[in-house]
Structure formats: C-alpha cells, structure tokens
Design an enzyme around this catalytic site. Structure first.
Site, PDB file in Angstrom:
ATOM      1  N   CYS A  73       0.842  -1.204   0.000  1.00 20.67           N
ATOM      2  CA  CYS A  73       0.000   0.000   0.000  1.00 20.67           C
ATOM      3  C   CYS A  73       0.877   1.254   0.000  1.00 20.67           C
ATOM      4  O   CYS A  73       1.366   1.683   1.060  1.00 20.67           O
ATOM      5  CB  CYS A  73      -0.936  -0.016   1.207  1.00 20.67           C
ATOM      6  SG  CYS A  73      -2.000   1.442   1.268  1.00 20.67           S
ATOM      7  N   CYS A  84      -0.558   4.154   2.102  1.00 19.98           N
ATOM      8  CA  CYS A  84      -0.420   4.007   3.562  1.00 19.98           C
ATOM      9  C   CYS A  84       1.028   4.222   4.004  1.00 19.98           C
ATOM     10  O   CYS A  84       1.274   4.826   5.041  1.00 19.98           O
ATOM     11  CB  CYS A  84      -0.837   2.605   4.024  1.00 19.98           C
ATOM     12  SG  CYS A  84      -2.228   1.903   3.183  1.00 19.98           S
ATOM     13  N   ASP A  85       1.975   3.709   3.244  1.00 19.60           N
ATOM     14  CA  ASP A  85       3.363   3.652   3.730  1.00 19.60           C
ATOM     15  C   ASP A  85       4.336   4.577   3.014  1.00 19.60           C
ATOM     16  O   ASP A  85       5.493   4.693   3.440  1.00 19.60           O
ATOM     17  CB  ASP A  85       3.885   2.202   3.610  1.00 19.60           C
ATOM     18  CG  ASP A  85       3.091   1.260   4.499  1.00 19.60           C
ATOM     19  OD1 ASP A  85       2.552   1.734   5.513  1.00 19.60           O
ATOM     20  OD2 ASP A  85       3.007   0.065   4.174  1.00 19.60           O
TER      21      ASP A  85
END
Ligand code: NAP
Length: 314
Positions: free
Chosen positions: A135, A138-139
């Site tokens: 992701c 997200c990261d």
C-alpha cells in the site's frame, strides 16, 4: 448470541457494496453492510482516482467517504470490523456468523473485493512491514528521500510508482516485459517522470535486508543474469486475487478463483450475488464496481418479490 434478520446482507463495504446498499435500501429492503475492516474498501487506499466520471481528480479516500455519506442518508445498517466465523449461503435463510452474533437474510451480496498478489520470492514475507508494503498510500511517507522499487506493469504499479515519487528520491519500476499493460495516459506520465528508473525484462529473485529491506536481487528474463539494486522499500503491484477464502467452496469460480456470475450478478446459488473485483469481470474499476452494485441491489429486490409471491400462492 445476538441474532439480526435482514432482507439483504452485503458483505464488503467498498464502492460495489456501498452502491448495492443504496439500490437495495431504495428498493425497500432492510439492508445491512458488513465488512472485516473499515467502510470504504480498497480504493480508499488509492492515491488519486481520475477516471470516475464527473469527479475529475479525486483522492481515493475522499471518493469513498462521499459514497459512505450518501448511504448514510438512508437507514442502511453498517457493521465494520466484523470478524466473520462462518457463512452459509446454501440455505434459503442465509447465515453469517461473526464474533458479535448471527446475521441472517434471504439475499447475500458478495462484494469482498480482491487483494494484491504476492511475488512469492525469498525475503518477501520476512520483511512485510519492514520494507515490503502492498500500500503506497499508507506507507509512502515512510520513504521520504529514500529509494524504493515498485514491481508490475499494470495501472496499479505505474500509478503507485508515480505517487511514490512525491516521497522517495528515486523509484525503480521493475517489470517482467518491456511494455506495459497500464493505460496510455498513465504510461505517458511515467515516461516523463525523471525520478523513475525502469528495470525492464526483469523479475524479482530475492528481497534482502538485515532488520529491514536494503536491496533487491533482480533477474534478467533474457539472460538469467542477476543483479542487486540498493533500495529501502519495495511495493509489489502484480495483480489481484479474490478474497474468496470463506465461501469459495460454495460458489462456482473461474480458473483464477473469481466468482462467476451472469449479467444480473447472480451466482450459482439462488439469492446470492457477486459484484465488483471479486467476480469474473472484464474490467476492474470503481465505475464498473458501482454499476455491478446497482444491478445486484435491484435484482435482490426482484428475487425477494418473487419469493413472497411464491409464498402467497402456496
Ligand atoms: P494487472 O492489470 O493484472 O497487472 C499486473 C501486472 O503485474 C502486469 O503487468 C503483469 O505482467 C505483472 N505480473 C503479474 N504476475 C507477476 C509476477 N509473478 N511477477 C512479476 N510481474 C507480474 O493488475 P493491477 O495493475 O493490480 O490492476 C488490477 C485491475 O485494477 C486492472 O483491471 C486494472 O486496470 C485496475 N486498476 C485500474 C486503475 C485505474 O483505472 N486508474 C488503477 C488501478 C487498478 P504482464 O503485463 O507481463 O502480464
């Protein structure tokens, strides 16, 4: 154990499920939407969506938030973060047992989507959360001014590689061929991005590191020659596999495990429909998922009407 009875239960609260909820509730069905995680589904983790008609460019989470706000105008009962224990689709009264109780309905819509496929190479599992991520949204921020690699040649890989250049100082895009299947408009953006270096005709052989990822070994598909590239993180985007672990055995699937439906989204079981990325479909987009949802919501209502007529006639 609590028992809740609905006309229609939708499993999965992504765009397909939310759209289905809207059509089901507007058809007069007592509707529940259940998800193992938050409302919104996978597109909430997409960086930017620019092909959802009428919205121009919009962040994935914002579009999903708008979908949820829309169904909140109606009395759809939402059950996020439910841990599903078992699912019986075969009986006329279908049952979903979760840690919190039993849910029952005569129609179930499966909208559980698909997850990113794994590379299945040495090191991948060892470094999940320590340099291996599925992701970028997200990261990505953890890789500010660092070097990352993205694997794949589809829309996801190219879009996320471009997105990651907002954080990383360099992004390698590793792809097993020398041409991409991503949309041309995305390819054009990729080619003009100076932070992206292409590693073509190459596959990932191994992910290396100590306590976190520090390099990737790639193998040329033409010569089998291996080379090591220093990276801080790697994002595999090599396609999707359906989330059918909990009900695959009850349903007819294609050779890749996607649920087979007809054009009315009906599966092989009466009263059970599949929509969005989890079904066999020629196009996996937010716009096709919401269209599937609309069809299934209406079809579920027709199915229940026919059932009632059968009961009255008996
Ligand atoms: P995809 O379109 O199936 O592409 C997967 C890519 O990974 C392909 O380039 C494939 O290579 C490569 N690949 C597959 N297995 C591999 C392996 N074992 N090792 C190395 N490479 C491998 O998957 P996706 O990009 O995740 O997209 C999934 C669906 O969502 C598609 O329908 C896509 O159009 C859609 N989507 C759309 C958008 C958008 O419209 N904005 C954004 C994201 C996703 P080959 O090309 O050689 O087969």
């Amino acid at each position: 154990m609590s028992k809740k009875v609905f006309d229609c239960i939708i499993l999965g609260a992504g765009p397909a499920g939310l759209s289905c909820a809207l059509y089901a509730i507007r058809s007069g069905l007592k509707t529940a939407i259940i998800d193992v995680s938050a409302i919104g589904g996978t597109p909430a983790n997409y960086c930017e969506i620019e092909n959802y008609l009428g919205f121009g460019k919009i962040q994935g989470y914002e579009l999903c938030e708008r979908f949820e706000n829309h169904i909140d105008e109606f009395e759809v009962e939402k059950f996020p973060y439910e841990e599903i224990q078992s699912i019986d689709l075969i009986s006329e009264d279908k049952k979903i047992i979760t840690l919190n109780g039993e849910f029952s309905a005569k129609t179930v819509i499966i909208a559980v989507g698909a997850k990113n496929k794994k590379l299945n190479v040495k090191g991948e599992n060892d470094f999940i959360g320590r340099g291996v991520s599925y992701c970028a949204v997200c990261d990505g921020a953890f890789y500010k001014d660092k070097i990352v690699a993205v694997v794949g040649g589809g829309n996801s890989a190219l879009e996320e590689a471009i997105y990651l250049t907002q954080h990383a100082k360099k992004v390698y895009l590793i792809h097993r061929r020398d041409s991409f299947r991503a949309d041309k408009i995305i390819q054009d953006k990729l080619y003009s991005n100076k932070k992206i270096e292409l590693v073509l005709n190459s596959t990932v052989d191994e992910i290396l590191g100590d306590n976190k990822v520090n390099s990737v070994v790639v193998k040329s598909v033409n010569s089998d020659k291996k080379s090591k590239i220093k990276i801080d993180g790697i994002f595999p985007y090599i396609g999707l596999e359906p989330n059918i672990e909990q009900f695959g055995a009850q349903l007819k699937l294609d050779e890749s495990g996607f649920i087979i439906t007809d054009e009315f989204m009906k599966t092989n079981i009466d009263g059970v429909y599949a929509i969005g990325d989890v079904r066999k479909t020629p196009l996996r987009q937010v716009i096709t998922a919401v269209s599937d949802g609309a069809i299934a919501g209406v079809e579920a209502s027709k199915y229940l009407m026919n059932l009632k007529e059968r009961v009255v006639r008996k």
